[in-house]
Design a protein around this motif. Structure first.
Motif, PDB file in Angstrom:
ATOM      1  N   HIS A  87       0.792  -1.283   0.347  1.00  0.00           N
ATOM      2  CA  HIS A  87       0.104   0.300   0.115  1.00  0.00           C
ATOM      3  C   HIS A  87       1.090   1.681  -0.494  1.00  0.00           C
ATOM      4  O   HIS A  87       0.457   2.166  -0.608  1.00  0.00           O
ATOM      5  N   ASP A  88       1.525   1.300   0.564  1.00  0.00           N
ATOM      6  CA  ASP A  88       3.035   2.631   0.526  1.00  0.00           C
ATOM      7  C   ASP A  88       3.797   2.705  -0.281  1.00  0.00           C
ATOM      8  O   ASP A  88       3.807   3.402  -1.225  1.00  0.00           O
ATOM      9  N   LYS A  89       4.001   1.714  -1.011  1.00  0.00           N
ATOM     10  CA  LYS A  89       4.705   1.713  -2.469  1.00  0.00           C
ATOM     11  C   LYS A  89       3.904   2.160  -3.671  1.00  0.00           C
ATOM     12  O   LYS A  89       3.891   2.958  -4.793  1.00  0.00           O
ATOM     13  N   ILE A  90       2.803   2.065  -3.482  1.00  0.00           N
ATOM     14  CA  ILE A  90       1.376   2.270  -4.122  1.00  0.00           C
ATOM     15  C   ILE A  90       1.090   3.480  -3.864  1.00  0.00           C
ATOM     16  O   ILE A  90       0.720   4.489  -5.069  1.00  0.00           O
ATOM     17  N   PRO A  95      -0.947   8.999 -10.586  1.00  0.00           N
ATOM     18  CA  PRO A  95      -1.479   8.374 -10.728  1.00  0.00           C
ATOM     19  C   PRO A  95      -2.397   6.941 -11.128  1.00  0.00           C
ATOM     20  O   PRO A  95      -2.136   6.489 -11.261  1.00  0.00           O
ATOM     21  N   GLU A  96      -1.381   7.890 -13.260  1.00  0.00           N
ATOM     22  CA  GLU A  96      -1.420   6.382 -13.806  1.00  0.00           C
ATOM     23  C   GLU A  96      -0.511   5.282 -13.936  1.00  0.00           C
ATOM     24  O   GLU A  96      -1.169   4.617 -14.000  1.00  0.00           O
ATOM     25  N   ASP A  97       0.828   5.064 -12.870  1.00  0.00           N
ATOM     26  CA  ASP A  97       1.207   4.170 -12.425  1.00  0.00           C
ATOM     27  C   ASP A  97       0.347   3.613 -11.307  1.00  0.00           C
ATOM     28  O   ASP A  97       0.164   2.217 -10.906  1.00  0.00           O
ATOM     29  N   ARG A  98      -0.228   4.143 -10.669  1.00  0.00           N
ATOM     30  CA  ARG A  98      -1.101   3.438  -9.303  1.00  0.00           C
ATOM     31  C   ARG A  98      -2.349   2.537  -9.804  1.00  0.00           C
ATOM     32  O   ARG A  98      -2.474   1.866  -9.583  1.00  0.00           O
ATOM     33  N   LYS A  99      -2.852   3.397 -11.095  1.00  0.00           N
ATOM     34  CA  LYS A  99      -3.627   2.518 -12.385  1.00  0.00           C
ATOM     35  C   LYS A  99      -3.545   0.989 -12.802  1.00  0.00           C
ATOM     36  O   LYS A  99      -4.568   0.258 -12.348  1.00  0.00           O
ATOM     37  N   LYS A 100      -2.570   1.667 -12.975  1.00  0.00           N
ATOM     38  CA  LYS A 100      -1.946  -0.016 -13.420  1.00  0.00           C
ATOM     39  C   LYS A 100      -1.061  -0.752 -12.176  1.00  0.00           C
ATOM     40  O   LYS A 100      -1.569  -1.636 -12.920  1.00  0.00           O
ATOM     41  N   TYR A 104      -2.964  -4.198 -12.645  1.00  0.00           N
ATOM     42  CA  TYR A 104      -2.227  -5.617 -11.996  1.00  0.00           C
ATOM     43  C   TYR A 104      -2.868  -5.864 -11.308  1.00  0.00           C
ATOM     44  O   TYR A 104      -2.812  -7.697 -11.427  1.00  0.00           O
ATOM     45  N   ILE A 105      -2.706  -6.114 -10.419  1.00  0.00           N
ATOM     46  CA  ILE A 105      -3.304  -6.420  -8.961  1.00  0.00           C
ATOM     47  C   ILE A 105      -4.684  -7.251  -9.193  1.00  0.00           C
ATOM     48  O   ILE A 105      -4.494  -8.518  -8.668  1.00  0.00           O
ATOM     49  N   ASP A 106      -5.798  -6.346  -9.927  1.00  0.00           N
ATOM     50  CA  ASP A 106      -6.753  -7.394 -10.254  1.00  0.00           C
ATOM     51  C   ASP A 106      -6.907  -8.018 -11.105  1.00  0.00           C
ATOM     52  O   ASP A 106      -7.132  -9.752 -11.016  1.00  0.00           O
ATOM     53  N   MET A 107      -5.721  -8.219 -11.799  1.00  0.00           N
ATOM     54  CA  MET A 107      -5.567  -9.690 -13.314  1.00  0.00           C
ATOM     55  C   MET A 107      -5.161 -10.326 -12.260  1.00  0.00           C
ATOM     56  O   MET A 107      -5.397 -11.847 -12.350  1.00  0.00           O
ATOM     57  N   LEU A 108      -3.935 -10.391 -11.342  1.00  0.00           N
ATOM     58  CA  LEU A 108      -3.399 -11.309 -10.019  1.00  0.00           C
ATOM     59  C   LEU A 108      -4.639 -12.128  -9.649  1.00  0.00           C
ATOM     60  O   LEU A 108      -4.223 -13.155  -9.867  1.00  0.00           O
ATOM     61  N   ARG A 109      -5.698 -11.097  -8.857  1.00  0.00           N
ATOM     62  CA  ARG A 109      -6.634 -12.486  -8.269  1.00  0.00           C
ATOM     63  C   ARG A 109      -7.537 -12.733  -9.221  1.00  0.00           C
ATOM     64  O   ARG A 109      -7.995 -14.284  -9.055  1.00  0.00           O
ATOM     65  N   THR A 110      -7.487 -12.211 -10.187  1.00  0.00           N
ATOM     66  CA  THR A 110      -8.570 -13.330 -11.813  1.00  0.00           C
ATOM     67  C   THR A 110      -7.793 -14.565 -11.930  1.00  0.00           C
ATOM     68  O   THR A 110      -8.450 -15.300 -12.317  1.00  0.00           O
ATOM     69  N   LEU A 111      -6.472 -13.861 -11.874  1.00  0.00           N
ATOM     70  CA  LEU A 111      -5.587 -15.482 -12.391  1.00  0.00           C
ATOM     71  C   LEU A 111      -5.869 -16.556 -10.960  1.00  0.00           C
ATOM     72  O   LEU A 111      -6.165 -17.585 -11.222  1.00  0.00           O
ATOM     73  N   SER A 112      -5.698 -16.158 -10.192  1.00  0.00           N
ATOM     74  CA  SER A 112      -5.121 -16.905  -8.770  1.00  0.00           C
ATOM     75  C   SER A 112      -7.127 -17.354  -8.920  1.00  0.00           C
ATOM     76  O   SER A 112      -7.100 -18.920  -8.166  1.00  0.00           O
ATOM     77  N   GLU A 113      -8.186 -16.948  -9.523  1.00  0.00           N
ATOM     78  CA  GLU A 113      -9.322 -17.650  -8.891  1.00  0.00           C
ATOM     79  C   GLU A 113      -9.184 -18.611  -9.997  1.00  0.00           C
ATOM     80  O   GLU A 113     -10.055 -19.711  -9.688  1.00  0.00           O
ATOM     81  N   LEU A 132      -5.147 -13.339 -20.464  1.00  0.00           N
ATOM     82  CA  LEU A 132      -4.166 -12.550 -18.967  1.00  0.00           C
ATOM     83  C   LEU A 132      -3.397 -12.758 -18.906  1.00  0.00           C
ATOM     84  O   LEU A 132      -2.105 -11.074 -19.047  1.00  0.00           O
ATOM     85  N   ARG A 133      -2.330 -13.509 -20.143  1.00  0.00           N
ATOM     86  CA  ARG A 133      -1.082 -13.752 -20.321  1.00  0.00           C
ATOM     87  C   ARG A 133      -0.778 -12.490 -21.269  1.00  0.00           C
ATOM     88  O   ARG A 133       0.334 -11.334 -21.306  1.00  0.00           O
ATOM     89  N   ARG A 134      -1.676 -12.257 -22.310  1.00  0.00           N
ATOM     90  CA  ARG A 134      -1.485 -11.226 -23.430  1.00  0.00           C
ATOM     91  C   ARG A 134      -1.819 -10.310 -23.014  1.00  0.00           C
ATOM     92  O   ARG A 134      -1.405  -8.362 -22.781  1.00  0.00           O
ATOM     93  N   PHE A 135      -2.574  -9.742 -21.940  1.00  0.00           N
ATOM     94  CA  PHE A 135      -2.873  -9.043 -20.774  1.00  0.00           C
ATOM     95  C   PHE A 135      -1.366  -7.933 -20.699  1.00  0.00           C
ATOM     96  O   PHE A 135      -0.327  -7.207 -20.447  1.00  0.00           O
ATOM     97  N   TRP A 136      -1.034  -9.054 -19.827  1.00  0.00           N
ATOM     98  CA  TRP A 136       0.424  -8.951 -19.132  1.00  0.00           C
ATOM     99  C   TRP A 136       1.260  -8.924 -20.411  1.00  0.00           C
ATOM    100  O   TRP A 136       2.702  -7.669 -19.878  1.00  0.00           O
ATOM    101  N   ILE A 137       1.876  -9.305 -20.792  1.00  0.00           N
ATOM    102  CA  ILE A 137       2.006  -8.990 -22.539  1.00  0.00           C
ATOM    103  C   ILE A 137       2.263  -7.333 -22.500  1.00  0.00           C
ATOM    104  O   ILE A 137       3.105  -6.484 -22.657  1.00  0.00           O
ATOM    105  N   PHE A 138       1.368  -7.297 -23.006  1.00  0.00           N
ATOM    106  CA  PHE A 138       1.430  -6.095 -23.752  1.00  0.00           C
ATOM    107  C   PHE A 138       0.948  -4.190 -22.582  1.00  0.00           C
ATOM    108  O   PHE A 138       1.008  -3.443 -22.837  1.00  0.00           O
ATOM    109  N   TRP A 139       1.174  -4.880 -21.664  1.00  0.00           N
ATOM    110  CA  TRP A 139       1.075  -4.173 -20.400  1.00  0.00           C
ATOM    111  C   TRP A 139       2.298  -3.087 -19.524  1.00  0.00           C
ATOM    112  O   TRP A 139       2.348  -2.329 -19.363  1.00  0.00           O
TER     113      TRP A 139
END
Length: 139
Positions: A87-90, A95-100, A104-113, A132-139
Motif C-alpha cells: 500500500h505504501d509503495k502504491i 496516478p497513472e502508474d497507481r491505476k496500472k 495488475y493486482i486485479d489481474m493477479l486475483r483473477t488468475l489466482s481464482e 491474462l497472459r496477453r494483457f500482461w505482455i502488453f501492460w
C-alpha cells in the motif's frame, strides 16, 4: 510527516532523558530545548550540531530528510526497520502508474481464482489464462 521539534523530542526520548537532563548535556537552558521541541524556534548551526553529537542521530533525520533516526544508543535494543507495505509503495506512484498497479493486482486475483477453479469471468479456463497472459505482455 513529523516536524523538527517532534523528531528532536523522539531523539531525546530514545536516549531516556528528561528535558532537564538533555539540556544540561547540551549546555542550553531547558526552556530553549522546550522551544525547539515545540517548534517555537529553530536552533542555530552550533546547537543543531550539538543535537547530532549528543543525541547520536543524523542531521538528515532531524531535518526531515531521512526517516532513519541514526545510531542506536549503546544501551538500547537495535531497531528493526519495517519494510514498506505494498500500500505504501502504491501511494508513492503517479496516478497513472497507481491505476496500472491496481489493474495488475486485479489481474493477479483473477488468475489466482482461475487456477483455483473458481473463475469470476465466464470464459473457458484456457481462454482466460491466454487473455491474462496477453494483457500482461502488453501492460
Amino acid at each position: 510527516m513529523s516536524t523538527f521539534g517532534e523528531r528532536l523530542k523522539q531523539a531525546r526520548e530514545r536516549m531516556g532523558w528528561s528535558q532537564k537532563e538533555a539540556s544540561a548535556r547540551l549546555h542550553i537552558t531547558d526552556k530553549s530545548l522546550s522551544r525547539y521541541e515545540t517548534d517555537t524556534t529553530f536552533p542555530n548551526y552550533e546547537t543543531l550540531s550539538s543535537f547530532v553529537t549528543v543525541y547520536d542521530v543524523s542531521s538528515d533525520f532531524l531535518l526531515g530528510l531521512s526517516p532513519v533516526l541514526g545510531h542506536a544508543p549503546k544501551n538500547a535494543a537495535p531497531e528493526t526497520p519495517t519494510p514498506p507495505s505494498v500500500h505504501d509503495k502504491i501511494e508513492d506512484l503517479s496516478p497513472e502508474d497507481r491505476k496500472k498497479a491496481e489493474e495488475y493486482i486485479d489481474m493477479l486475483r483473477t488468475l489466482s481464482e482461475v487456477k483455483n477453479g473458481s473463475p469470476a469471468i465466464d470464459l473457458p479456463k484456457e481462454s482466460l489464462i491466454r487473455e491474462l497472459r496477453r494483457f500482461w505482455i502488453f501492460w
